[in-house]
Write a protein that holds these residues in place. Structure first.
Motif, PDB file in Angstrom:
ATOM      1  N   ALA A   1       4.461  22.134  12.073  1.00  0.00           N
ATOM      2  CA  ALA A   1       3.576  23.260  11.805  1.00  0.00           C
ATOM      3  C   ALA A   1       2.482  23.364  12.850  1.00  0.00           C
ATOM      4  CB  ALA A   1       2.947  23.119  10.426  1.00  0.00           C
ATOM      5  N   LEU A   2       1.921  24.561  12.929  1.00  0.00           N
ATOM      6  CA  LEU A   2       0.720  24.802  13.709  1.00  0.00           C
ATOM      7  C   LEU A   2      -0.422  24.881  12.701  1.00  0.00           C
ATOM      8  CD1 LEU A   2      -0.297  25.292  16.594  1.00  0.00           C
ATOM      9  CD2 LEU A   2      -0.143  27.742  16.102  1.00  0.00           C
ATOM     10  N   TYR A   3      -1.337  23.919  12.789  1.00  0.00           N
ATOM     11  CA  TYR A   3      -2.481  23.838  11.876  1.00  0.00           C
ATOM     12  C   TYR A   3      -3.701  24.394  12.599  1.00  0.00           C
ATOM     13  CZ  TYR A   3      -6.069  21.847   8.839  1.00  0.00           C
ATOM     14  OH  TYR A   3      -7.145  21.670   7.997  1.00  0.00           O
ATOM     15  N   THR A   4      -4.397  25.328  11.975  1.00  0.00           N
ATOM     16  CA  THR A   4      -5.624  25.896  12.535  1.00  0.00           C
ATOM     17  C   THR A   4      -6.803  25.302  11.792  1.00  0.00           C
ATOM     18  OG1 THR A   4      -4.487  27.958  13.072  1.00  0.00           O
ATOM     19  CG2 THR A   4      -6.897  28.031  12.982  1.00  0.00           C
ATOM     20  N   ASP A   5      -7.736  24.724  12.560  1.00  0.00           N
ATOM     21  CA  ASP A   5      -8.934  24.104  12.011  1.00  0.00           C
ATOM     22  C   ASP A   5     -10.130  24.695  12.744  1.00  0.00           C
ATOM     23  OD1 ASP A   5     -10.724  22.286  10.753  1.00  0.00           O
ATOM     24  OD2 ASP A   5     -10.500  20.877  12.418  1.00  0.00           O
ATOM     25  N   ASN A   6     -10.875  25.592  12.069  1.00  0.00           N
ATOM     26  CA  ASN A   6     -12.038  26.222  12.690  1.00  0.00           C
ATOM     27  C   ASN A   6     -11.720  26.777  14.081  1.00  0.00           C
ATOM     28  OD1 ASN A   6     -13.908  25.777  10.543  1.00  0.00           O
ATOM     29  ND2 ASN A   6     -14.006  23.639  11.164  1.00  0.00           N
ATOM     30  N   ASN A   7     -10.668  27.576  14.167  1.00  0.00           N
ATOM     31  CA  ASN A   7     -10.243  28.262  15.394  1.00  0.00           C
ATOM     32  C   ASN A   7      -9.621  27.354  16.453  1.00  0.00           C
ATOM     33  OD1 ASN A   7     -11.096  30.825  14.413  1.00  0.00           O
ATOM     34  ND2 ASN A   7     -13.202  30.284  14.958  1.00  0.00           N
ATOM     35  N   GLU A   8      -9.414  26.077  16.157  1.00  0.00           N
ATOM     36  CA  GLU A   8      -8.688  25.164  17.047  1.00  0.00           C
ATOM     37  C   GLU A   8      -7.299  24.966  16.453  1.00  0.00           C
ATOM     38  OE1 GLU A   8      -9.717  23.600  19.926  1.00  0.00           O
ATOM     39  OE2 GLU A   8     -11.637  24.655  19.855  1.00  0.00           O
ATOM     40  N   ASN A   9      -6.263  24.957  17.298  1.00  0.00           N
ATOM     41  CA  ASN A   9      -4.885  24.800  16.829  1.00  0.00           C
ATOM     42  C   ASN A   9      -4.328  23.439  17.209  1.00  0.00           C
ATOM     43  OD1 ASN A   9      -4.609  27.418  15.703  1.00  0.00           O
ATOM     44  ND2 ASN A   9      -4.420  28.244  17.758  1.00  0.00           N
TER      45      ASN A   9
ATOM     46  N   ASP B   1     -15.880  24.792   6.098  1.00  0.00           N
ATOM     47  CA  ASP B   1     -14.978  25.014   7.226  1.00  0.00           C
ATOM     48  C   ASP B   1     -13.807  25.899   6.821  1.00  0.00           C
ATOM     49  OD1 ASP B   1     -16.617  23.431   8.756  1.00  0.00           O
ATOM     50  OD2 ASP B   1     -15.242  21.730   8.865  1.00  0.00           O
ATOM     51  N   SER B   2     -12.975  26.247   7.811  1.00  0.00           N
ATOM     52  CA  SER B   2     -11.795  27.077   7.537  1.00  0.00           C
ATOM     53  C   SER B   2     -10.557  26.446   8.156  1.00  0.00           C
ATOM     54  CB  SER B   2     -12.000  28.491   8.091  1.00  0.00           C
ATOM     55  OG  SER B   2     -12.148  28.454   9.491  1.00  0.00           O
ATOM     56  N   HIS B   3      -9.408  26.785   7.563  1.00  0.00           N
ATOM     57  CA  HIS B   3      -8.138  26.276   8.073  1.00  0.00           C
ATOM     58  C   HIS B   3      -6.985  27.163   7.614  1.00  0.00           C
ATOM     59  CE1 HIS B   3      -6.840  23.690   4.366  1.00  0.00           C
ATOM     60  NE2 HIS B   3      -7.519  24.748   3.985  1.00  0.00           N
ATOM     61  N   GLY B   4      -5.823  26.960   8.233  1.00  0.00           N
ATOM     62  CA  GLY B   4      -4.582  27.634   7.867  1.00  0.00           C
ATOM     63  C   GLY B   4      -3.436  26.850   8.465  1.00  0.00           C
ATOM     64  N   ILE B   5      -2.210  27.186   8.045  1.00  0.00           N
ATOM     65  CA  ILE B   5      -1.056  26.450   8.549  1.00  0.00           C
ATOM     66  C   ILE B   5       0.152  27.375   8.617  1.00  0.00           C
ATOM     67  CG2 ILE B   5      -0.348  25.566   6.267  1.00  0.00           C
ATOM     68  CD1 ILE B   5       0.182  22.825   7.770  1.00  0.00           C
ATOM     69  N   GLU B   6       0.938  27.221   9.695  1.00  0.00           N
ATOM     70  CA  GLU B   6       2.129  28.047   9.903  1.00  0.00           C
ATOM     71  C   GLU B   6       3.318  27.164  10.236  1.00  0.00           C
ATOM     72  OE1 GLU B   6       3.764  31.668  12.761  1.00  0.00           O
ATOM     73  OE2 GLU B   6       1.724  30.927  13.023  1.00  0.00           O
ATOM     74  N   ASN B   7       4.435  27.414   9.572  1.00  0.00           N
ATOM     75  CA  ASN B   7       5.664  26.684   9.855  1.00  0.00           C
ATOM     76  C   ASN B   7       6.226  27.192  11.179  1.00  0.00           C
ATOM     77  OD1 ASN B   7       8.246  25.610  10.017  1.00  0.00           O
ATOM     78  ND2 ASN B   7       8.676  25.879   7.843  1.00  0.00           N
ATOM     79  N   ILE B   8       6.311  26.314  12.182  1.00  0.00           N
ATOM     80  CA  ILE B   8       6.865  26.691  13.484  1.00  0.00           C
ATOM     81  C   ILE B   8       8.194  25.990  13.752  1.00  0.00           C
ATOM     82  CG2 ILE B   8       4.631  27.300  14.501  1.00  0.00           C
ATOM     83  CD1 ILE B   8       4.671  24.518  15.907  1.00  0.00           C
ATOM     84  N   GLY B   9       8.751  25.363  12.715  1.00  0.00           N
ATOM     85  CA  GLY B   9      10.013  24.649  12.868  1.00  0.00           C
ATOM     86  C   GLY B   9      11.189  25.417  12.292  1.00  0.00           C
ATOM     87  N   ASP B  10      12.343  24.739  12.266  1.00  0.00           N
ATOM     88  CA  ASP B  10      13.584  25.332  11.771  1.00  0.00           C
ATOM     89  C   ASP B  10      13.898  24.938  10.331  1.00  0.00           C
ATOM     90  OD1 ASP B  10      14.019  26.490  14.269  1.00  0.00           O
ATOM     91  OD2 ASP B  10      15.120  24.739  14.998  1.00  0.00           O
ATOM     92  N   GLU B  11      13.095  24.057   9.750  1.00  0.00           N
ATOM     93  CA  GLU B  11      13.306  23.622   8.364  1.00  0.00           C
ATOM     94  C   GLU B  11      12.051  23.916   7.563  1.00  0.00           C
ATOM     95  OE1 GLU B  11      13.732  19.342   7.955  1.00  0.00           O
ATOM     96  OE2 GLU B  11      12.231  18.986   9.494  1.00  0.00           O
TER      97      GLU B  11
END
Length: 115
Positions: free
Chosen positions: A69-77, A92-102
């Motif tokens: 995944a790509l994890y975003t932590d206060n605008n840093e990836n 603080d703020s965060h988000g997460i995106e699946n960047i894989g195939d599973e």
């Protein structure tokens, strides 16, 4: 021993994210006795995400079990993988995106900040 009946909910475009994610609540509010906002297993299919969001009055930790995944932590990836643990502090703020195939699978824990 008390056996907890887990409930899975589907969230579409959660916090402005892409696609659907699946949240299995491992404890109910009763078991968390006001100390936690959530203790859950989260499944994020490939291409889906949990949008960037802020935490106010609580913290959130993710422990990655499967996927990439790509994890975003206060605008840093950051790229995260199984065995990695992230922490989003109160305010603080965060988000997460699946960047894989599973499927991306992680444990999420929201803890209330002391008053």
């Amino acid at each position: 021993m008390a056996l907890i009946k887990s409930e899975t909910v589907t969230a579409k475009n959660k916090a402005g994210g892409k696609g659907e994610i699946y949240i299995t609540h491992l404890l109910t509010q009763k078991e968390m006795v006001g100390q936690c906002g959530m203790f859950a297993k989260v499944v994020v299919p490939p291409g889906s995400s949990l949008g960037v969001h802020s935490h106010n009055g609580n913290t959130e930790t993710y422990h990655i079990l499967q996927g990439k995944a790509l994890y975003t932590d206060n605008n840093e990836n950051y790229e995260v993988k199984p065995g990695d643990t992230t922490f989003c502090a109160d305010g603080d703020s965060h988000g997460i995106e699946n960047i894989g195939d599973e499927d991306l699978i992680f444990i999420a824990l929201i803890i209330s900040s002391p008053k």
